[in-house]
Design a protein around this motif. Structure first.
Motif, PDB file in Angstrom:
ATOM      1  N   SER A 204       1.789  16.375  -7.686  1.00 19.43           N
ATOM      2  CA  SER A 204       1.805  17.851  -7.392  1.00 19.43           C
ATOM      3  C   SER A 204       2.320  18.572  -6.323  1.00 19.43           C
ATOM      4  CB  SER A 204       0.333  18.214  -7.490  1.00 19.43           C
ATOM      5  OG  SER A 204      -0.282  17.989  -6.098  1.00 19.43           O
ATOM      6  N   VAL A 205       2.703  17.641  -5.049  1.00 20.18           N
ATOM      7  CA  VAL A 205       3.491  17.925  -4.055  1.00 20.18           C
ATOM      8  C   VAL A 205       4.773  17.213  -4.054  1.00 20.18           C
ATOM      9  CG1 VAL A 205       1.348  18.455  -2.706  1.00 20.18           C
ATOM     10  CG2 VAL A 205       2.320  16.283  -2.579  1.00 20.18           C
ATOM     11  N   GLY A 206       5.398  16.943  -5.105  1.00 19.23           N
ATOM     12  CA  GLY A 206       6.726  16.178  -5.169  1.00 19.23           C
ATOM     13  C   GLY A 206       6.957  14.803  -4.694  1.00 19.23           C
ATOM     14  N   TRP A 207       5.953  13.954  -4.322  1.00 16.77           N
ATOM     15  CA  TRP A 207       5.780  12.664  -4.027  1.00 16.77           C
ATOM     16  C   TRP A 207       6.137  11.808  -5.115  1.00 16.77           C
ATOM     17  CZ3 TRP A 207       1.874  11.061   0.307  1.00 16.77           C
ATOM     18  CH2 TRP A 207       2.121  11.971   1.549  1.00 16.77           C
ATOM     19  N   THR A 208       6.887  10.778  -4.834  1.00 17.31           N
ATOM     20  CA  THR A 208       7.080   9.750  -5.881  1.00 17.31           C
ATOM     21  C   THR A 208       7.024   8.431  -4.964  1.00 17.31           C
ATOM     22  OG1 THR A 208       9.444   9.619  -5.319  1.00 17.31           O
ATOM     23  CG2 THR A 208       8.681  10.822  -7.208  1.00 17.31           C
ATOM     24  N   SER A 209       6.718   7.375  -5.896  1.00 23.39           N
ATOM     25  CA  SER A 209       6.375   6.025  -5.185  1.00 23.39           C
ATOM     26  C   SER A 209       7.697   4.977  -5.234  1.00 23.39           C
ATOM     27  CB  SER A 209       5.101   5.196  -5.788  1.00 23.39           C
ATOM     28  OG  SER A 209       5.626   5.056  -7.284  1.00 23.39           O
ATOM     29  N   GLN A 210       7.738   3.898  -4.448  1.00 25.97           N
ATOM     30  CA  GLN A 210       8.582   3.008  -4.234  1.00 25.97           C
ATOM     31  C   GLN A 210       7.974   1.764  -4.159  1.00 25.97           C
ATOM     32  OE1 GLN A 210      11.678   3.908  -1.381  1.00 25.97           O
ATOM     33  NE2 GLN A 210      12.632   5.310  -2.570  1.00 25.97           N
ATOM     34  N   ALA A 211       7.961   1.056  -4.911  1.00 25.87           N
ATOM     35  CA  ALA A 211       7.256  -0.483  -4.634  1.00 25.87           C
ATOM     36  C   ALA A 211       8.150  -1.472  -4.216  1.00 25.87           C
ATOM     37  CB  ALA A 211       7.031  -1.003  -6.337  1.00 25.87           C
ATOM     38  N   SER A 212       7.493  -2.316  -3.757  1.00 30.08           N
ATOM     39  CA  SER A 212       8.322  -3.394  -2.981  1.00 30.08           C
ATOM     40  C   SER A 212       7.042  -4.776  -2.792  1.00 30.08           C
ATOM     41  CB  SER A 212       8.686  -3.209  -1.323  1.00 30.08           C
ATOM     42  OG  SER A 212       7.439  -2.721  -0.659  1.00 30.08           O
ATOM     43  N   PRO A 213       7.799  -5.781  -2.417  1.00 29.63           N
ATOM     44  CA  PRO A 213       6.826  -6.988  -2.392  1.00 29.63           C
ATOM     45  C   PRO A 213       5.943  -6.886  -1.137  1.00 29.63           C
ATOM     46  CG  PRO A 213       9.203  -7.813  -2.469  1.00 29.63           C
ATOM     47  CD  PRO A 213       9.215  -6.328  -2.318  1.00 29.63           C
ATOM     48  N   LEU A 214       4.968  -7.524  -1.115  1.00 27.44           N
ATOM     49  CA  LEU A 214       3.900  -7.194  -0.134  1.00 27.44           C
ATOM     50  C   LEU A 214       3.866  -8.401   0.960  1.00 27.44           C
ATOM     51  CD1 LEU A 214       1.199  -5.902   1.067  1.00 27.44           C
ATOM     52  CD2 LEU A 214      -0.195  -7.403  -0.111  1.00 27.44           C
ATOM     53  N   TYR A 215       4.270  -8.062   2.042  1.00 25.42           N
ATOM     54  CA  TYR A 215       4.287  -9.087   3.123  1.00 25.42           C
ATOM     55  C   TYR A 215       3.182  -8.865   4.209  1.00 25.42           C
ATOM     56  CZ  TYR A 215       8.869 -10.214   2.453  1.00 25.42           C
ATOM     57  OH  TYR A 215      10.191 -10.762   1.933  1.00 25.42           O
ATOM     58  N   ILE A 216       2.551  -9.891   4.636  1.00 25.20           N
ATOM     59  CA  ILE A 216       1.654 -10.048   5.745  1.00 25.20           C
ATOM     60  C   ILE A 216       2.187 -10.856   6.882  1.00 25.20           C
ATOM     61  CG2 ILE A 216      -0.712 -10.796   6.396  1.00 25.20           C
ATOM     62  CD1 ILE A 216      -1.730 -10.560   3.464  1.00 25.20           C
ATOM     63  N   GLY A 217       2.522 -10.102   7.957  1.00 25.87           N
ATOM     64  CA  GLY A 217       3.301 -10.740   9.001  1.00 25.87           C
ATOM     65  C   GLY A 217       4.556 -11.011   8.517  1.00 25.87           C
TER      66      GLY A 217
ATOM     67  N   THR B 258       5.259 -13.405   6.206  1.00 31.01           N
ATOM     68  CA  THR B 258       4.833 -14.218   4.816  1.00 31.01           C
ATOM     69  C   THR B 258       4.911 -13.194   3.748  1.00 31.01           C
ATOM     70  OG1 THR B 258       3.658 -15.745   6.218  1.00 31.01           O
ATOM     71  CG2 THR B 258       3.335 -15.667   3.645  1.00 31.01           C
ATOM     72  N   GLU B 259       5.600 -13.261   2.765  1.00 30.53           N
ATOM     73  CA  GLU B 259       5.820 -12.662   1.442  1.00 30.53           C
ATOM     74  C   GLU B 259       4.551 -13.240   0.477  1.00 30.53           C
ATOM     75  OE1 GLU B 259       8.259 -11.554  -2.520  1.00 30.53           O
ATOM     76  OE2 GLU B 259       9.405 -12.134  -0.808  1.00 30.53           O
ATOM     77  N   ILE B 260       3.715 -12.367   0.239  1.00 30.75           N
ATOM     78  CA  ILE B 260       2.735 -12.945  -0.545  1.00 30.75           C
ATOM     79  C   ILE B 260       2.953 -12.792  -2.089  1.00 30.75           C
ATOM     80  CG2 ILE B 260       0.130 -12.655  -1.240  1.00 30.75           C
ATOM     81  CD1 ILE B 260       0.836 -13.234   1.661  1.00 30.75           C
ATOM     82  N   GLU B 261       3.001 -14.039  -2.879  1.00 26.41           N
ATOM     83  CA  GLU B 261       3.250 -13.912  -4.191  1.00 26.41           C
ATOM     84  C   GLU B 261       2.571 -13.120  -4.944  1.00 26.41           C
ATOM     85  OE1 GLU B 261       3.921 -17.445  -7.597  1.00 26.41           O
ATOM     86  OE2 GLU B 261       3.638 -17.873  -5.656  1.00 26.41           O
TER      87      GLU B 261
ATOM     88  N   ASP C  48      -7.223 -20.199   2.104  1.00 26.16           N
ATOM     89  CA  ASP C  48      -6.217 -20.798   3.060  1.00 26.16           C
ATOM     90  C   ASP C  48      -5.121 -19.725   3.411  1.00 26.16           C
ATOM     91  OD1 ASP C  48      -7.768 -23.229   3.028  1.00 26.16           O
ATOM     92  OD2 ASP C  48      -6.242 -24.278   1.614  1.00 26.16           O
ATOM     93  N   GLU C  49      -4.363 -19.128   2.275  1.00 25.86           N
ATOM     94  CA  GLU C  49      -3.545 -17.967   2.783  1.00 25.86           C
ATOM     95  C   GLU C  49      -3.909 -16.818   3.543  1.00 25.86           C
ATOM     96  OE1 GLU C  49      -0.380 -18.378  -1.018  1.00 25.86           O
ATOM     97  OE2 GLU C  49      -2.442 -17.297  -1.421  1.00 25.86           O
ATOM     98  N   ALA C  50      -5.365 -16.655   3.088  1.00 30.68           N
ATOM     99  CA  ALA C  50      -6.083 -15.525   3.764  1.00 30.68           C
ATOM    100  C   ALA C  50      -6.203 -15.901   5.241  1.00 30.68           C
ATOM    101  CB  ALA C  50      -7.330 -15.098   3.180  1.00 30.68           C
ATOM    102  N   ALA C  51      -6.640 -17.128   5.560  1.00 31.25           N
ATOM    103  CA  ALA C  51      -6.899 -17.485   6.884  1.00 31.25           C
ATOM    104  C   ALA C  51      -5.873 -17.540   7.688  1.00 31.25           C
ATOM    105  CB  ALA C  51      -7.719 -18.943   6.898  1.00 31.25           C
ATOM    106  N   ASP C  52      -4.669 -18.442   6.979  1.00 33.88           N
ATOM    107  CA  ASP C  52      -3.484 -18.342   7.831  1.00 33.88           C
ATOM    108  C   ASP C  52      -2.758 -16.866   7.988  1.00 33.88           C
ATOM    109  OD1 ASP C  52      -3.420 -20.721   7.747  1.00 33.88           O
ATOM    110  OD2 ASP C  52      -2.091 -20.920   6.062  1.00 33.88           O
ATOM    111  N   ALA C  53      -2.681 -15.860   7.113  1.00 31.44           N
ATOM    112  CA  ALA C  53      -2.572 -14.473   7.584  1.00 31.44           C
ATOM    113  C   ALA C  53      -3.148 -13.878   8.463  1.00 31.44           C
ATOM    114  CB  ALA C  53      -2.676 -13.662   6.196  1.00 31.44           C
ATOM    115  N   GLN C  54      -4.702 -13.941   8.430  1.00 35.14           N
ATOM    116  CA  GLN C  54      -5.473 -13.381   9.487  1.00 35.14           C
ATOM    117  C   GLN C  54      -5.117 -14.030  10.780  1.00 35.14           C
ATOM    118  OE1 GLN C  54      -9.679 -13.902   8.189  1.00 35.14           O
ATOM    119  NE2 GLN C  54      -8.959 -13.198   6.190  1.00 35.14           N
ATOM    120  N   ASP C  55      -4.851 -15.535  10.841  1.00 34.76           N
ATOM    121  CA  ASP C  55      -4.642 -15.968  12.222  1.00 34.76           C
ATOM    122  C   ASP C  55      -3.245 -15.278  12.892  1.00 34.76           C
ATOM    123  OD1 ASP C  55      -7.025 -17.218  12.209  1.00 34.76           O
ATOM    124  OD2 ASP C  55      -6.124 -19.176  11.370  1.00 34.76           O
ATOM    125  N   GLU C  56      -2.202 -15.360  11.979  1.00 31.97           N
ATOM    126  CA  GLU C  56      -1.036 -14.620  12.476  1.00 31.97           C
ATOM    127  C   GLU C  56      -1.307 -13.048  12.879  1.00 31.97           C
ATOM    128  OE1 GLU C  56       3.642 -13.644  10.802  1.00 31.97           O
ATOM    129  OE2 GLU C  56       2.140 -14.893   9.527  1.00 31.97           O
TER     130      GLU C  56
END
Length: 192
Positions: free
Chosen positions: A77-90, A92-95, A124-132
């Motif tokens: 309603s305020v003219g915003w649209t979205s753009q999608a992209s891969p999710l990265y944590i630090g 690392t791209e999360i599949e 394991d991925e979550a623990a690694d991402a949190q540590d990074e």
């Protein structure tokens, strides 16, 4: 009754009969006798016996489904649209992850926008991402529902009312992210 009305009604009836016969299809032919009565012919499976998947059960999230429909409507309603992209944590791209940026991409450049993300993630991925993230100066907060990792208050560009900037929330099987901790409340994925 005028002749044109009678002809029009007759034409409509004929057209209806043609459409109904076309929709009804032709009857199935009986199986041919082959002379060998000992070999039964298997019936074709009933196509309506295949269960339909429940809505949202096997779907992947999109920018329009990751957050609630009322939020999407407000942004649009305020003219915003979205753009999608891969999710990265630090670094690392999360599949199978999705990150969505909502803003007025056609308007003048500015700092008005909102960011949301979601991804399935293993323990394991979550623990690694949190540590990074923590090694980079992000702040960890443990909660009964999961773990919040928030950017440092010194580097937060646009914190929420409680002073939180970009925040990841790790819980069993997935991670969500928003540009503020309060923004995490707008994410409605996975659908229940």
């Amino acid at each position: 009754m005028p002749a044109s009305r009678i002809l029009g009604a007759a034409a409509a009836l004929v057209l209806s009969a043609i459409l109904l016969s076309a929709c009804a299809g032709s009857p199935e032919a009986a199986p041919e006798e082959t002379g060998n009565a000992a070999t039964p012919t298997a019936a074709a499976p009933d196509p309506s016996a295949t269960p339909e998947p429940e809505p949202g059960a096997a779907e992947d999230p999109t920018c329009d489904t990751l957050i609630g429909p009322s939020v999407v409507a407000d942004y649009e309603s305020v003219g915003w649209t979205s753009q999608a992209s891969p999710l990265y944590i630090g670094s690392t791209e999360i599949e199978d992850g999705l990150q969505c940026m909502w803003a007025d991409f056609e308007g003048p450049a500015g700092d008005h926008g909102a960011m949301f993300g979601w991804a399935p993630i293993s323990e394991d991925e979550a623990a690694d991402a949190q540590d990074e993230l923590v090694a980079q100066g992000w702040v960890r907060e443990d909660d009964a529902a999961g773990v919040y990792i928030t950017e440092s208050a010194e580097t937060a560009i646009a914190p929420d009312d409680e002073g939180y900037g970009m925040t990841y929330f790790f819980t069993t099987g997935y991670v969500t992210v928003s540009d503020t901790k309060q923004g995490l409340l707008l994410i409605e994925w996975p659908k229940s």
